[in-house]
Design an enzyme around this catalytic site. Sequence first.
Site, PDB file in Angstrom:
ATOM      1  CG  HIS A  52      -2.245  -0.761   0.871  1.00 15.72           C
ATOM      2  ND1 HIS A  52      -3.062  -0.466  -0.200  1.00 15.72           N
ATOM      3  CD2 HIS A  52      -2.823  -1.819   1.497  1.00 15.72           C
ATOM      4  CE1 HIS A  52      -4.085  -1.303  -0.223  1.00 15.72           C
ATOM      5  NE2 HIS A  52      -3.959  -2.147   0.787  1.00 15.72           N
ATOM      6  CG  ASP A  78      -4.392  -4.597  -2.061  1.00 11.68           C
ATOM      7  OD1 ASP A  78      -4.810  -4.800  -3.218  1.00 11.68           O
ATOM      8  OD2 ASP A  78      -5.169  -4.477  -1.080  1.00 11.68           O
ATOM      9  CG  HIS A 111      -6.484  -1.264  -3.150  1.00 10.41           C
ATOM     10  ND1 HIS A 111      -6.921   0.040  -3.007  1.00 10.41           N
ATOM     11  CD2 HIS A 111      -7.023  -1.953  -2.120  1.00 10.41           C
ATOM     12  CE1 HIS A 111      -7.679   0.131  -1.927  1.00 10.41           C
ATOM     13  NE2 HIS A 111      -7.755  -1.065  -1.370  1.00 10.41           N
ATOM     14  CG  HIS A 160      -5.083  -9.407  -2.709  1.00 10.36           C
ATOM     15  ND1 HIS A 160      -4.059  -8.800  -2.014  1.00 10.36           N
ATOM     16  CD2 HIS A 160      -6.211  -8.708  -2.406  1.00 10.36           C
ATOM     17  CE1 HIS A 160      -4.552  -7.777  -1.326  1.00 10.36           C
ATOM     18  NE2 HIS A 160      -5.846  -7.694  -1.550  1.00 10.36           N
TER      19      HIS A 160
END
Length: 303
Positions: A52, A78, A111, A160
């Site tokens: 992230h 992500d 994401h 994920h």
Amino acid sequence: MDLDQWISKVKDGQHLLEDELQLLCEYVKEILIEESNVQPVNSPVTVCGDIHGQFHDLMKLFQTGGHVPETNYIFMGDFVDRGYNSLEVFTILLLLKARYPANITLLRGNHESRQLTQVYGFYDECQRKYGNANAWRYCTDVFDYLTLSAIIDGTVLCVHGGLSPDIRTIDQIRVIERNCEIPHEGPFCDLMWSDPEDIETWAVSPRGAGWLFGSRVTSEFNHINNLDLVCRAHQLVQEGLKYMFQDKGLVTVWSAPNYCYRCGNVASILSFNENMEREVKFFTETEENNQMRGPRTGVPYFL
């Protein structure tokens, strides 16, 4: 393309030029298109969870686990959003993939999507750092090529999010059409969005996508597919790593320490040696992470 020079440049906190990034993205797409939806990976390898956009903490991850290519890695998606350095994180991972394609495997996370990155920061970050949305376009085009899962020595599946009621066998993952935006429902969506829960079978997910899946579903999936373990990320774990269910058939790995610069959690990576013996390595946030704390993340004293 001088990959070694570009790697040094990005590690030093500089950005690639827009046309360099475009070249890199095109180059990596050619590598990714050859990978299977269930990419086979040999041990020894180290498995990582969400990053992230926490670039300095990613550098600490490599200090903790070893640098590529001496250490092989699987990153379970992500890479972007929420943190302030998504661009640097994704760029360095692409550079490592370009330079050492056999030593690093990049999986797609929920994401890695055009839709989410327009809401959770990556789009705005690219706009801010390049003055236009081209960099975001190049990167999000790469997202569509990222593989959905990896399998270590045929016995550990890395993905994920989690399982899907539409996927009983690993072969059903192999035939998914992955070169597209993540759908809002169905097996591809579920792999990105689902979470384990202390239930038996399936329940509706509060996330509004994917499912909650339970112990029986997980042990049956592992049994049918001759797996010892499902490794996944997608959920913050305060202690960095968490096994689920009585048979410990699933583990969540989280690799973003002090997530969002305020959660106070530890991060971890999970290493498998050549005998598939596991070792967890924990690490905490960098000084740079601590300095990121903006006023908006401060907890008001009256809470």
